[in-house]
Motif scaffolding. Structure first.
Motif, PDB file in Angstrom:
ATOM      1  N   ASP A 288      36.167  15.200 -11.678  1.00 45.11           N
ATOM      2  CA  ASP A 288      36.629  16.513 -12.100  1.00 45.11           C
ATOM      3  C   ASP A 288      35.747  17.542 -12.169  1.00 45.11           C
ATOM      4  N   PRO A 289      34.994  18.069 -11.349  1.00 49.31           N
ATOM      5  CA  PRO A 289      33.778  19.027 -11.589  1.00 49.31           C
ATOM      6  C   PRO A 289      34.343  20.289 -11.749  1.00 49.31           C
ATOM      7  N   ASP A 290      33.547  21.040 -12.438  1.00 52.43           N
ATOM      8  CA  ASP A 290      33.710  22.538 -12.739  1.00 52.43           C
ATOM      9  C   ASP A 290      34.001  23.175 -11.348  1.00 52.43           C
ATOM     10  N   ALA A 291      34.752  24.299 -11.447  1.00 55.23           N
ATOM     11  CA  ALA A 291      34.817  24.957 -10.056  1.00 55.23           C
ATOM     12  C   ALA A 291      33.375  25.548  -9.599  1.00 55.23           C
ATOM     13  N   GLN A 292      32.483  25.828 -10.495  1.00 51.58           N
ATOM     14  CA  GLN A 292      31.310  26.322 -10.075  1.00 51.58           C
ATOM     15  C   GLN A 292      30.428  25.140  -9.347  1.00 51.58           C
ATOM     16  N   ASP A 293      30.722  23.826  -9.656  1.00 51.49           N
ATOM     17  CA  ASP A 293      29.976  22.938  -9.491  1.00 51.49           C
ATOM     18  C   ASP A 293      30.774  22.073  -8.119  1.00 51.49           C
ATOM     19  N   HIS A 294      31.982  22.584  -7.580  1.00 52.19           N
ATOM     20  CA  HIS A 294      32.935  21.824  -6.859  1.00 52.19           C
ATOM     21  C   HIS A 294      32.229  21.553  -5.433  1.00 52.19           C
ATOM     22  N   GLU A 295      31.224  22.506  -5.158  1.00 49.23           N
ATOM     23  CA  GLU A 295      30.804  22.461  -3.359  1.00 49.23           C
ATOM     24  C   GLU A 295      29.710  21.509  -3.663  1.00 49.23           C
ATOM     25  N   TYR A 296      28.788  21.621  -4.823  1.00 55.46           N
ATOM     26  CA  TYR A 296      27.815  20.684  -5.083  1.00 55.46           C
ATOM     27  C   TYR A 296      28.113  19.167  -5.198  1.00 55.46           C
ATOM     28  N   ALA A 297      29.319  18.923  -5.816  1.00 56.18           N
ATOM     29  CA  ALA A 297      29.686  17.649  -5.891  1.00 56.18           C
ATOM     30  C   ALA A 297      30.140  17.327  -4.580  1.00 56.18           C
ATOM     31  N   TYR A 298      30.871  18.051  -3.805  1.00 58.09           N
ATOM     32  CA  TYR A 298      31.365  17.549  -2.545  1.00 58.09           C
ATOM     33  C   TYR A 298      30.515  17.115  -1.709  1.00 58.09           C
ATOM     34  N   ALA A 299      29.255  18.284  -1.710  1.00 55.44           N
ATOM     35  CA  ALA A 299      28.292  17.954  -0.777  1.00 55.44           C
ATOM     36  C   ALA A 299      27.441  16.807  -1.039  1.00 55.44           C
ATOM     37  N   SER A 300      27.331  16.519  -2.312  1.00 60.88           N
ATOM     38  CA  SER A 300      26.716  15.150  -2.769  1.00 60.88           C
ATOM     39  C   SER A 300      27.467  13.615  -2.310  1.00 60.88           C
TER      40      SER A 300
ATOM     41  N   ASP B 181       0.913  -1.253  -0.088  1.00 58.95           N
ATOM     42  CA  ASP B 181      -0.218   0.053   0.095  1.00 58.95           C
ATOM     43  C   ASP B 181       0.853   1.365  -0.045  1.00 58.95           C
ATOM     44  N   PRO B 182       1.057   2.097  -1.037  1.00 60.81           N
ATOM     45  CA  PRO B 182       1.652   3.304  -1.050  1.00 60.81           C
ATOM     46  C   PRO B 182       1.433   4.220  -0.024  1.00 60.81           C
ATOM     47  N   ARG B 183       0.386   4.128   0.453  1.00 66.52           N
ATOM     48  CA  ARG B 183       0.073   5.054   1.745  1.00 66.52           C
ATOM     49  C   ARG B 183       0.663   4.515   2.968  1.00 66.52           C
ATOM     50  N   ARG B 184       1.266   3.343   3.073  1.00 67.05           N
ATOM     51  CA  ARG B 184       1.931   3.067   4.132  1.00 67.05           C
ATOM     52  C   ARG B 184       3.289   2.636   3.990  1.00 67.05           C
ATOM     53  N   SER B 185       3.720   2.531   2.771  1.00 67.04           N
ATOM     54  CA  SER B 185       5.179   2.103   2.405  1.00 67.04           C
ATOM     55  C   SER B 185       5.605   2.993   1.583  1.00 67.04           C
ATOM     56  N   GLU B 186       6.923   3.083   1.185  1.00 73.02           N
ATOM     57  CA  GLU B 186       7.522   4.096   0.013  1.00 73.02           C
ATOM     58  C   GLU B 186       8.992   3.574  -0.176  1.00 73.02           C
ATOM     59  N   VAL B 187       9.277   3.900  -1.526  1.00 79.08           N
ATOM     60  CA  VAL B 187      10.722   3.867  -1.873  1.00 79.08           C
ATOM     61  C   VAL B 187      11.173   5.072  -1.744  1.00 79.08           C
ATOM     62  N   TYR B 188      12.167   5.330  -0.830  1.00 80.27           N
ATOM     63  CA  TYR B 188      12.868   6.713  -0.374  1.00 80.27           C
ATOM     64  C   TYR B 188      13.503   7.125  -1.481  1.00 80.27           C
ATOM     65  N   LEU B 189      13.624   8.191  -2.189  1.00 79.15           N
ATOM     66  CA  LEU B 189      14.216   8.672  -3.430  1.00 79.15           C
ATOM     67  C   LEU B 189      15.236   9.799  -3.010  1.00 79.15           C
ATOM     68  N   TYR B 190      16.453   9.628  -3.069  1.00 79.32           N
ATOM     69  CA  TYR B 190      17.510  10.487  -2.952  1.00 79.32           C
ATOM     70  C   TYR B 190      17.839  11.057  -4.328  1.00 79.32           C
ATOM     71  N   GLU B 191      17.128  12.418  -4.513  1.00 77.60           N
ATOM     72  CA  GLU B 191      17.441  12.765  -5.893  1.00 77.60           C
ATOM     73  C   GLU B 191      18.617  13.950  -5.725  1.00 77.60           C
ATOM     74  N   ALA B 192      19.037  14.362  -7.243  1.00 75.52           N
ATOM     75  CA  ALA B 192      20.133  15.305  -7.321  1.00 75.52           C
ATOM     76  C   ALA B 192      21.430  15.151  -6.890  1.00 75.52           C
ATOM     77  N   LEU B 193      21.759  13.976  -6.870  1.00 78.76           N
ATOM     78  CA  LEU B 193      23.225  13.398  -6.183  1.00 78.76           C
ATOM     79  C   LEU B 193      24.041  13.667  -7.350  1.00 78.76           C
ATOM     80  N   TYR B 194      24.871  14.606  -7.322  1.00 79.90           N
ATOM     81  CA  TYR B 194      25.782  15.086  -8.438  1.00 79.90           C
ATOM     82  C   TYR B 194      27.449  14.404  -8.080  1.00 79.90           C
ATOM     83  N   LEU B 195      27.744  13.595  -8.938  1.00 82.63           N
ATOM     84  CA  LEU B 195      29.212  12.942  -8.897  1.00 82.63           C
ATOM     85  C   LEU B 195      29.929  12.978  -9.941  1.00 82.63           C
ATOM     86  N   SER B 196      31.054  13.572  -9.523  1.00 80.04           N
ATOM     87  CA  SER B 196      32.078  13.963 -10.740  1.00 80.04           C
ATOM     88  C   SER B 196      33.735  13.895 -10.031  1.00 80.04           C
TER      89      SER B 196
END
Length: 253
Positions: A107-119, A90-105
């Motif tokens: 050699d990330p660009d400088a502008q994405d470095h903090e985002y990649a590190y946080a991910s 029953d989707p009202r009682r159970s869930e597949v927990y979704l981690y979205e927006a994980l950015y892995l690289s």
């Protein structure tokens, strides 16, 4: 300090209260019992809020991470709620927990470095806490996670549990490189003269971008499904893999 009334005084107060009009009684109650009423209402509100939260809390059947992928709402539905329905939950009682927006690289660009590190920190914390079971990822993320040993070697799973599902997945199984040792840091610090890197190959991914259930979704490039190496929900992971491999047209009523 409250003044203790005598029985006669209490009787007189009751008699006076009985003679009041309804409006006077309400005003009397609000005037003399305002604080207890407020506290009682606050306590009731907390009790109701807690009960609602408990009633709405869902059991996480699986934890699924999306690495370097952005998907539509309909695809999220396919990856989560549809799996629950297909397995009789029953989707009202159970869930597949979704981690979205994980950015892995690597050699990330400088502008994405903090985002990649946080991910990466979020991913490590989830894995260490036992709250990451499956990863759906593009090729770059697959290579990185394979190298770091995050993904289970499917060929080493218990045969009694995995054989039938892996037989289904055979056309889509992929091999990734796993780094066993690498002294690149020692070389960069001048502590070693020669770079030595030891690796092995592992069957740790399933190429799912062209399986029937996900065909036509419009992924840009190859997409892989991997099982986290330390998952405690292996049976559910294999059930999910079986679900993804099914042709919706063949399983439709």
């Amino acid at each position: 300090m409250a003044v203790k009334l005598s029985p006669e005084e209490k009787a007189a107060h009751r008699a006076a209260f009985q003679k009041m009009t309804p409006a006077q009684k309400l005003d009397h109650i609000i005037t003399y019992y305002k604080l207890p009423i407020i506290l009682a209402i606050a306590a009731l509100a907390v009790l109701i809020s807690t009960a609602v939260h408990v009633a709405r809390k869902k059991e996480a059947v699986l934890y699924l991470g999306l690495a370097n992928l952005s998907v539509s709402e309909s695809t999220k539905e396919l990856l989560t709620t549809s799996f629950l329905t297909a397995t009789g939950r029953d989707p009202r009682r159970s869930e597949v927990y979704l981690y979205e927006a994980l950015y892995l690289s690597d050699d990330p660009d400088a502008q994405d470095h903090e985002y990649a590190y946080a991910s990466q920190l979020k991913l490590m914390a989830s894995v260490n806490a036992g709250r990451m079971d499956l990863l759906l990822m593009n090729r770059e993320a697959y290579d990185l996670l394979s190298e770091k040993g995050y993904l289970a070697d499917l060929s080493e799973l218990p045969a009694a549990q995995a054989d039938s599902v892996l037989a289904e997945a055979a056309p889509y199984l992929t091999r990734g490189e796993v780094v066993l040792s690498d002294n690149a840091l020692e070389v960069s610090l001048g502590e070693a003269a020669e770079h030595v890197r030891t690796t092995k190959e592992a069957v740790n991914g399933v190429l799912v971008s062209d399986v029937p259930a996900l065909r036509g979704i419009g992924f840009s490039g190859d997409v892989y499904l991997g099982i986290a190496g330390n998952t405690s929900r292996l049976t559910e992971c294999l059930s999910y893999l079986h679900y993804i491999l099914q042709d919706p047209q063949e399983t439709a009523p």
